[in-house]
Write an enzyme that holds these catalytic residues in place. Structure first.
Site, mmCIF file in Angstrom:
data_model
loop_
_atom_site.group_PDB
_atom_site.id
_atom_site.type_symbol
_atom_site.label_atom_id
_atom_site.label_comp_id
_atom_site.label_asym_id
_atom_site.label_seq_id
_atom_site.Cartn_x
_atom_site.Cartn_y
_atom_site.Cartn_z
ATOM 1 N N TYR A 139 -4.148 10.062 -0.721
ATOM 2 C CA TYR A 139 -2.896 10.130 0.051
ATOM 3 C C TYR A 139 -1.930 8.973 -0.215
ATOM 4 O O TYR A 139 -0.867 8.911 0.367
ATOM 5 C CB TYR A 139 -3.220 10.141 1.545
ATOM 6 C CG TYR A 139 -3.490 11.508 2.130
ATOM 7 C CD1 TYR A 139 -2.448 12.248 2.686
ATOM 8 C CD2 TYR A 139 -4.767 12.053 2.138
ATOM 9 C CE1 TYR A 139 -2.687 13.497 3.231
ATOM 10 C CE2 TYR A 139 -5.027 13.292 2.678
ATOM 11 C CZ TYR A 139 -3.978 14.016 3.229
ATOM 12 O OH TYR A 139 -4.204 15.249 3.775
ATOM 13 N N GLU B 133 -8.373 7.426 -2.366
ATOM 14 C CA GLU B 133 -6.969 7.091 -2.062
ATOM 15 C C GLU B 133 -5.988 8.207 -2.429
ATOM 16 O O GLU B 133 -4.864 7.955 -2.858
ATOM 17 C CB GLU B 133 -6.613 5.773 -2.770
ATOM 18 C CG GLU B 133 -7.409 4.617 -2.203
ATOM 19 C CD GLU B 133 -7.299 3.353 -3.029
ATOM 20 O OE1 GLU B 133 -7.630 3.409 -4.228
ATOM 21 O OE2 GLU B 133 -6.885 2.324 -2.492
ATOM 22 N N ASN C 151 -10.429 -8.104 -8.373
ATOM 23 C CA ASN C 151 -9.362 -7.485 -7.583
ATOM 24 C C ASN C 151 -9.565 -7.816 -6.109
ATOM 25 O O ASN C 151 -10.614 -7.519 -5.537
ATOM 26 C CB ASN C 151 -9.419 -5.956 -7.755
ATOM 27 C CG ASN C 151 -8.193 -5.270 -7.199
ATOM 28 O OD1 ASN C 151 -7.137 -5.270 -7.823
ATOM 29 N ND2 ASN C 151 -8.308 -4.711 -6.011
ATOM 30 N N GLU C 152 -8.601 -8.499 -5.527
ATOM 31 C CA GLU C 152 -8.616 -8.797 -4.083
ATOM 32 C C GLU C 152 -9.991 -9.294 -3.599
ATOM 33 O O GLU C 152 -10.710 -8.582 -2.889
ATOM 34 C CB GLU C 152 -8.182 -7.564 -3.286
ATOM 35 C CG GLU C 152 -6.739 -7.196 -3.527
ATOM 36 C CD GLU C 152 -6.203 -6.157 -2.545
ATOM 37 O OE1 GLU C 152 -7.013 -5.452 -1.932
ATOM 38 O OE2 GLU C 152 -4.970 -6.068 -2.412
ATOM 39 N N GLU D 208 0.872 -6.007 -6.700
ATOM 40 C CA GLU D 208 0.851 -4.635 -6.179
ATOM 41 C C GLU D 208 1.837 -4.551 -5.017
ATOM 42 O O GLU D 208 1.949 -5.494 -4.233
ATOM 43 C CB GLU D 208 -0.531 -4.267 -5.627
ATOM 44 C CG GLU D 208 -1.623 -4.189 -6.655
ATOM 45 C CD GLU D 208 -2.959 -3.801 -6.027
ATOM 46 O OE1 GLU D 208 -2.989 -3.320 -4.879
ATOM 47 O OE2 GLU D 208 -3.979 -3.998 -6.701
#
Ligand code: GLA
Length: 740
Positions: free
Chosen positions: A427, A425, A227-228, A377
């Site tokens: 929020y 994460e 991932n990334e 995403e």
């Protein structure tokens, strides 16, 4: 005879069962085996045949039960067609964070929102393998199955961006070392060292076990590796590997010393192990080499998992990874080479969608494989990591998704479905809230789900096709960034200053490397192509000689492939073709006046004093009064070469000037506007199929806009022919035009 009569249908059933079991256990159709079995049965006397048949049925039954038990094979899904739809809407879903009893409610809401796929698993290592060698994939299989019952496909992520605590505790050598020497710790993610052999072994193991389990699952349509990619390591072993990489690239220290001009500041190396890692202020050849090593190491890190997955998966399952747009950590062209398709994570962060910035990032990603891509995403409203995490306006999320599709996205997926109840994460934007019911954005995404399903058939097999290419290399962007010379000189901003007005005219731009075949383009523009390899230079010279129109921007060709100075001055090996060159470059304190073909304008940040050496090289813009050196001197020069031309633009003008330059460039090269008479603020993105073109229109201006059409087109979202469309702010229209 009786037996024979009876045997025939049973034989067929036996063949069918054999085939089904073979297919479900190996994923390959075993008709050859079953045909052979059928043939052998026919040659045996009937009574014996019956005994063999009974035995075979028993064995096959036992085999099928044990395979079914081992695999808990997927139930057929209610709404599934054989292949996933051509245009997909998705969401990142983390079933491991929720009790299984909750899944049904989530999947039901996803189905109602028209979600076509979930991306699952990419951080779930501690759930897949809670202790070393103790694999738990049953939950994942049940999640995939349950999603399929709702007509939802799965993209599986390998969980290697988040190694479990037992792993980092048992194998601390797998932790990466920061540039300042500190070791990363557990508690965040990406704490692994991408170059570490033990980590690669563990990553390969989990990836290949996942592939063995799900490589033929009919509802798994593809894979995302890790991932990334972003964090690298500065440990002694990585440094030694970098030194071996250099040895492999340069062969001898003499060669390396010459190409890096190491006599400068006594940098001469007499042993490979003396070469350090530098990331900011080192020798330019060393800096560029480190980045190339980083890129190659990400590629091999990825290949390690990719090969493991490929070994066990059906060819229909694609393999990708989620990249990050203009992120400069590695050369994305290098890493994308081995993937089936490119994908990126599209976040606006603070503020609102800038169609040029976002569209160019789509185009950049499309250029990695030179074909359509995925948005793996994107933000459902807001993020949690920007200085101000404002929401996109009502309608903007939908407009953004269609804009991605216009630029060649075949899938758009929201991160994430629902926030974990704890974790970093909390929020971040989601589609359902902490209570598991829809947030206000949900109906907008549900509208998209319906629209994607409806527009899919029209968009199937279509992709953008550009008349204009903008050239880009990572080496050039890095090289300018390391030595900006004017702190405000942002090489991506320079590229975008060309992209914006050119997109307004051509409605589609390819962003590609200078070494790709260029013959298909009417116009090729190279802003900031600072580092120029011999192969790229030759490709560009050939392009012009074959009738192409090439425009070079500031800082072009100043450096060779080792990030050293070209001895011809700019534009390096293209000086003879241009019949002119850059005499001097000036970082500017204030903009300087420019006048000529494009009216009166200024150059900001940077100005290049040009000269001509050939009588047929024309000066089409000159500097006004400025620092004395530039006064009255050539600012833009151009030369016709057969049917083609080469132009050097030594200035970086404001928007009005760049718009005029774009008019001139497209005019002289014959670039046309596919859909004419489009009001300002409405973006048009054509996607071309074999026999039709689909135009995606998005109104980014704050007022309603009407787009008149020269001939009637089919309104894909609402049905029926239309002669004009009126779009409110963030309004979208998808129009299909049959080829004449
Ligand atoms: C990245 C990551 C996701 C998530 C989002 C939040 O794209 O891949 O896991 O952290 O950012 O914006």
């Amino acid at each position: 005879m009786k037996h024979a009569l009876h045997l025939q249908p049973r034989c067929n059933r036996l063949l069918w069962v054999t085939n089904a079991i073979c297919t479900s256990s190996t994923g390959r159709n075993c008709s050859t085996i079953s045909i052979r079995l059928g043939y052998t049965m026919k040659t045996i006397p009937p009574p014996l045949r019956f005994a063999i048949f009974s035995l075979a049925v028993c064995l096959l039954f036992a085999a099928s039960v044990s395979i079914a038990f081992a695999q808990k094979s997927s139930k057929p899904a209610a709404n599934h067609s054989a292949a996933p739809p051509p245009l997909l809407l998705g969401t990142a879903w983390y079933p491991e964070q929720w009790p299984e009893a909750r899944w049904e409610a989530d999947l039901d809401l996803m189905q109602k929102a028209g979600i076509h796929f979930v991306r699952v698993g990419e951080f779930a290592w501690s759930t897949m393998e809670p202790a070393e060698g103790d694999y738990h994939f049953g939950w994942l299989e049940r999640a995939i199955d349950e999603a399929s019952q709702h007509g939802i496909y799965t993209v599986l992520g390998t969980p290697t961006a988040a190694p479990p605590a037992w792993l980092t505790q048992k194998y601390p050598e797998t932790l990466r070392t920061e540039e300042d020497g500190r070791k990363a710790e557990h508690g965040n993610r990406q704490q692994f060292n991408w170059d570490n052999p033990k980590y690669r072994e563990l990553a390969r193991d989990i990836a290949s076990r996942m592939a063995q389990r799900f490589g033929h699952n009919p509802y798994v349509i593809g894979w995302q590796i890790d991932n990334e990619y972003s964090q690298v390591s500065f440990d002694p072993q990585t440094r030694a590997d970098f030194q071996s990489w250099l040895k492999n690239r340069y062969g001898t220290l003499d060669n390396l010393n010459t190409r890096w001009t190491t006599a400068y500041w006594s940098q001469t190396y007499s042993n490979w192990n003396q070469i350090p890692i530098e990331t900011k202020y080192g020798n330019p050849g060393l800096l560029l080499s480190w980045k190339r090593f980083v890129s190659d190491t990400w590629r091999s890190y990825q290949k390690n998992q990719l090969d493991a997955i490929r070994q066990y998966t059906a060819p229909r399952q694609f393999i990708t990874t989620n990249m990050m747009g203009w992120f400069q950590g590695y050369n994305h062209y290098v890493v994308a080479q081995d993937l089936d398709l490119a994908a990126w994570d599209d976040y606006v962060g603070e503020g609102h969608l800038n169609p040029y910035k976002n569209g160019s990032t789509d185009d950049l990603t499309r250029g990695f494989k030179q074909k359509n891509f995925w948005v793996m995403e994107t933000q459902p409203g807001h993020v949690n990591w920007a200085p101000v995490n404002n929401d996109l306006n009502k309608g903007e999320v939908r407009a953004m998704a269609w804009h991605n599709v216009g630029h060649g996205a075949d899938a758009v997926s929201y991160w994430q479905w629902r926030s974990a109840l704890n974790g970093q994460e909390e929020y971040h934007g989601t589609l359902v809230g902490a209570d598991g019911t829809p947030v206000p954005l949900y109906p907008e995404v549900a509208e998209l789900g319906k629209e994607f399903t409806k527009a899919g058939p029209a968009l199937a097999g279509t992709s953008p096709k550009s008349q204009v290419a903008i050239l880009h290399t990572y080496g050039s962007v890095w090289a300018i960034d390391w030595q900006r010379h004017n702190k405000n000189y942002d090489p991506i901003a320079e590229l975008l200053s060309y992209y914006q007005p050119l997109h307004d005219i051509a409605q589609s731009i390819d962003i590609v490397q200078p070494t790709v075949p260029l013959g298909q383009y009417k116009l090729v523009v190279a802003p900031g192509l600072n580092v120029l390899s011999k192969a790229a230079a030759k490709n560009l010279v050939d392009y012009v000689k074959n009738g192409g129109h090439l425009v070079l921007g500031q800082r072009f060709g100043m450096k060779n492939n080792d990030n050293g100075l070209q001895t011809e001055r700019q534009p390096g090996p293209l000086v003879p073709l241009l019949g002119g060159r850059v005499e001097q470059y000036y970082a500017l304190e204030n903009p300087v006046a420019v006048t000529g073909q494009f009216g009166d304008n200024t150059s900001k940040l940077w100005a290049e004093l040009l000269s001509t050496s050939s009588p047929d090289t024309q000066v089409i813009a000159t500097y006004g009064k400025s620092n004395g050196w530039l006064d009255g001197k050539p600012a833009i020069i151009t030369r016709k070469v057969g049917k083609g031309s080469i132009t050097y633009v030594g200035v970086w003008m404001d928007e009005a000037g760049m718009a005029k330059l774009a008019q001139w460039m497209t005019g002289m090269s014959g670039v046309n506007t596919p859909l004419a008479n489009v009001p300002t603020g409405v973006e048009v993105d054509p996607r071309y199929g074999k026999n039709h073109t689909v135009f995606i229109l998005v109104n980014f201006s704050s007022n309603p806009q009407t787009v008149p059409l020269a001939a009637s087109m089919q309104d894909v979202l609402h049905g029926g022919p239309v002669l004009s469309v009126t779009l409110p702010q963030y309004g979208v229209s998808v129009l299909s035009e049959a080829k004449q």
